[in-house]
Design an enzyme around this catalytic site. Sequence first.
Site, short mmCIF file in Angstrom:
data_model
loop_
_atom_site.label_atom_id
_atom_site.label_comp_id
_atom_site.label_asym_id
_atom_site.label_seq_id
_atom_site.Cartn_x
_atom_site.Cartn_y
_atom_site.Cartn_z
N SER A 128 55.11 38.53 37.55
CA SER A 128 55.15 40.36 37.87
C SER A 128 56.41 41.27 38.16
CB SER A 128 55.71 39.26 39.81
OG SER A 128 55.68 40.51 40.02
N ASP A 281 44.18 37.45 40.71
CA ASP A 281 45.44 38.28 41.26
C ASP A 281 45.25 40.06 41.65
OD1 ASP A 281 47.97 39.81 41.07
OD2 ASP A 281 48.74 39.42 39.61
N HIS A 310 48.35 36.09 42.68
CA HIS A 310 49.17 36.33 42.03
C HIS A 310 50.59 34.86 41.56
CE1 HIS A 310 52.55 39.21 40.37
NE2 HIS A 310 53.41 38.79 41.66
#
Length: 333
Positions: A128, A281, A310
């Site tokens: 991320s 995601d 995600h």
Amino acid sequence: MTPPQTFRLANFALECGAVLPEAVLAYETLGTLTPEGDNAVIYCSHFGATHEQCKFLVGADAPLDPGRHFIVLTNLSGNGLSSSPGNTPAPFHGPDFPLMTIRDNVRLQRALMDHLGVRRAALVLGHSMGALQTFEWAASYPDFVAAALPFCGAARVSDHNRAFLEGMLAILACDPAFRNGHYDSPPTRGLKAVGRAWAAWAPTHGFYRMRAWEQLGFDSLSAFLGDYWERTFASFDANDMVSQIRTWLAADIGSHPDHDGIEAALAGIKARVIVMPGATDAYFPQEDSACEAARIPGAECRPIPSDWGHWAGSGRNPADNAFIGAAVRDLLG
């Protein structure tokens, strides 16, 4: 949590023009650096996380083995350990904390590597916002980074991702207690509302269809939303959270003054790179990752075949962890 070490740098100039009298980078090291200084692995933390949440790939005989590598776990600004609104004195306390970009964070980490005696990173990786940092490392220091594994991230934040993040800021601002960051007591209602809104974005439709919250110990959707999402976000310092969101919003390796846009920045990367999106995601879709990988010489796009959205890169699902771990082993040889 293992107490981190701290690296401090005086008069640290930020891209926004502000100068922090003292920039603080919290970190932990595991393993031993070789005399050549070339076995370091830099593991960058993600939104709302500390170095502890990055240890699911670390351990004896794990993909990141301290017996073989010198592992440096770094903490992103705004997480309450490194420089953050909540721990920085005036004139940069609270809502007056300046924007620290991803590039600012990586420049501070680069100074730490010099301090530790690291001459070359065998691998930089992260999930991320950790992936945002990984892309920046590879683009800003192409001769320093031997391999890079950005998972569930991007080299530049998309407009769709921006719309999500701006929405989260707007929800928090609706709590009268927030007072544009000048709160006397935590804006708990706003933070809990952000948590509920965030809940549909990190783990996406497949996760909910499978009732995968049960694998995490929650017996109902209501318990998952309240006991995880509300409780987690209510624990954040609101200004720290806003700072990290603003850092996220500003991520773009193509904005570097030495680069001529995103395509040139990607083309200048010399590291061996596996770009690893989550197949489902919602923040960083695999189509965008495929476009980025196609512009990095020799890079591979290797999506995580997961319904966890995600969260495929978050360390919560053992099958996803094994898939990421295999890429780590490939890059480290």
